[in-house]
Design a protein around this motif. Structure first.
Motif, PDB file in Angstrom:
ATOM      1  N   VAL A 144       0.845  -1.171   0.000  1.00 50.24           N
ATOM      2  CA  VAL A 144       0.000   0.000   0.000  1.00 50.24           C
ATOM      3  C   VAL A 144       0.897   1.243   0.000  1.00 50.24           C
ATOM      4  O   VAL A 144       1.794   1.366   0.832  1.00 50.24           O
ATOM      5  N   VAL A 145       0.631   2.157  -0.920  1.00 48.58           N
ATOM      6  CA  VAL A 145       1.368   3.414  -1.000  1.00 48.58           C
ATOM      7  C   VAL A 145       0.545   4.474  -0.293  1.00 48.58           C
ATOM      8  O   VAL A 145      -0.537   4.842  -0.742  1.00 48.58           O
ATOM      9  N   ARG A 146       1.043   4.952   0.829  1.00 46.32           N
ATOM     10  CA  ARG A 146       0.271   5.886   1.650  1.00 46.32           C
ATOM     11  C   ARG A 146       0.647   7.350   1.440  1.00 46.32           C
ATOM     12  O   ARG A 146      -0.101   8.231   1.804  1.00 46.32           O
ATOM     13  N   ASP A 147       1.817   7.608   0.864  1.00 49.52           N
ATOM     14  CA  ASP A 147       2.286   8.987   0.772  1.00 49.52           C
ATOM     15  C   ASP A 147       2.037   9.650  -0.582  1.00 49.52           C
ATOM     16  O   ASP A 147       2.480  10.763  -0.821  1.00 49.52           O
ATOM     17  N   THR A 148       1.314   8.985  -1.456  1.00 44.43           N
ATOM     18  CA  THR A 148       0.992   9.540  -2.770  1.00 44.43           C
ATOM     19  C   THR A 148      -0.513   9.437  -2.990  1.00 44.43           C
ATOM     20  O   THR A 148      -1.073   8.343  -2.863  1.00 44.43           O
ATOM     21  N   PRO A 149      -1.164  10.554  -3.332  1.00 42.83           N
ATOM     22  CA  PRO A 149      -2.611  10.503  -3.591  1.00 42.83           C
ATOM     23  C   PRO A 149      -2.930   9.513  -4.715  1.00 42.83           C
ATOM     24  O   PRO A 149      -2.159   9.376  -5.670  1.00 42.83           O
ATOM     25  N   PRO A 150      -4.053   8.825  -4.621  1.00 43.47           N
ATOM     26  CA  PRO A 150      -4.397   7.803  -5.616  1.00 43.47           C
ATOM     27  C   PRO A 150      -4.390   8.310  -7.056  1.00 43.47           C
ATOM     28  O   PRO A 150      -3.890   7.615  -7.950  1.00 43.47           O
ATOM     29  N   ILE A 151      -4.903   9.508  -7.299  1.00 39.43           N
ATOM     30  CA  ILE A 151      -4.964  10.019  -8.670  1.00 39.43           C
ATOM     31  C   ILE A 151      -3.550  10.254  -9.218  1.00 39.43           C
ATOM     32  O   ILE A 151      -3.283  10.025 -10.398  1.00 39.43           O
ATOM     33  N   ILE A 152      -2.645  10.665  -8.360  1.00 38.85           N
ATOM     34  CA  ILE A 152      -1.250  10.913  -8.774  1.00 38.85           C
ATOM     35  C   ILE A 152      -0.554   9.585  -9.053  1.00 38.85           C
ATOM     36  O   ILE A 152       0.161   9.440 -10.045  1.00 38.85           O
ATOM     37  N   LEU A 153      -0.790   8.612  -8.204  1.00 38.89           N
ATOM     38  CA  LEU A 153      -0.217   7.285  -8.412  1.00 38.89           C
ATOM     39  C   LEU A 153      -0.761   6.664  -9.701  1.00 38.89           C
ATOM     40  O   LEU A 153      -0.013   6.045 -10.463  1.00 38.89           O
ATOM     41  N   LYS A 154      -2.043   6.879  -9.950  1.00 34.91           N
ATOM     42  CA  LYS A 154      -2.652   6.371 -11.179  1.00 34.91           C
ATOM     43  C   LYS A 154      -1.992   7.014 -12.404  1.00 34.91           C
ATOM     44  O   LYS A 154      -1.670   6.325 -13.377  1.00 34.91           O
ATOM     45  N   ALA A 155      -1.774   8.330 -12.357  1.00 34.29           N
ATOM     46  CA  ALA A 155      -1.118   9.023 -13.472  1.00 34.29           C
ATOM     47  C   ALA A 155       0.299   8.488 -13.680  1.00 34.29           C
ATOM     48  O   ALA A 155       0.727   8.264 -14.811  1.00 34.29           O
ATOM     49  N   LEU A 156       1.007   8.271 -12.580  1.00 27.38           N
ATOM     50  CA  LEU A 156       2.363   7.733 -12.652  1.00 27.38           C
ATOM     51  C   LEU A 156       2.375   6.346 -13.287  1.00 27.38           C
ATOM     52  O   LEU A 156       3.167   6.063 -14.186  1.00 27.38           O
ATOM     53  N   LEU A 157       1.476   5.484 -12.843  1.00 26.66           N
ATOM     54  CA  LEU A 157       1.415   4.123 -13.393  1.00 26.66           C
ATOM     55  C   LEU A 157       1.012   4.118 -14.864  1.00 26.66           C
ATOM     56  O   LEU A 157       1.572   3.355 -15.663  1.00 26.66           O
ATOM     57  N   TYR A 158       0.053   4.957 -15.234  1.00 22.93           N
ATOM     58  CA  TYR A 158      -0.331   5.050 -16.645  1.00 22.93           C
ATOM     59  C   TYR A 158       0.869   5.456 -17.489  1.00 22.93           C
ATOM     60  O   TYR A 158       1.068   4.924 -18.581  1.00 22.93           O
TER      61      TYR A 158
END
Length: 147
Positions: free
Chosen positions: A1-15
């Motif tokens: 679980v990544v707790r220090d990055t907002p989900p939308i930002i993590l999603k953008a990074l993964l995309y």
């Protein structure tokens, strides 16, 4: 679980990691604002967060893209926070753009409370840059001596 990055930002990074497509990053970030183009402040905050995540996970191409996008958003209100961000993430293009903006708009920028809140390192950089001192030659001399 990544707790220090907002989900939308993590999603953008993964995309971006999987597609290597900046358009996908922009699409994900637009999703947060309901499909409409985000306002400048929201867009700047999103790009800063993506830049932080790209730095943390060493996604250099995305980091440079965020840096380039943020260079387009420099304003009197944002220049100090962007300079601090550039210093923190060693974003040379963004730092240079911020320093140019500060030099060109010194009277307006120094009146802002954000200017006095800059870190000592950023204040020194802005003063040295505005004074016209070329620090690149000094840095290259130091590197040669160390070798």
């Amino acid at each position: 679980v990544v707790r220090d990055t907002p989900p939308i930002i993590l999603k953008a990074l993964l995309y971006f990691i999987y597609s290597d497509d900046f358009e996908q990053v922009q699409k994900v970030l637009r999703e947060q604002s309901g499909g409409a183009a985000p306002d400048v402040q929201q867009n700047t905050a999103q790009l800063q967060a993506v830049m932080a995540a790209a730095h943390k996970y060493q996604v250099l191409r995305l980091l440079r893209w965020c840096e380039h996008q943020l260079c387009k958003m420099i304003s009197c209100e944002m220049v100090c926070s962007l300079l601090g961000l550039a210093h923190m993430y060693e974003a040379e293009e963004l730092e240079r753009s911020c320093l140019n903006y500060i030099k060109d708009n010194m009277i307006q920028v120094v009146k802002r409370p954000e200017f006095s809140a800059l870190s000592p390192e950023c204040l020194v950089k802005s003063h040295v840059y505005c004074a016209g001192v070329d620090t690149t030659a000094e840095c290259s001399r130091k590197r040669k001596r160390q070798l």
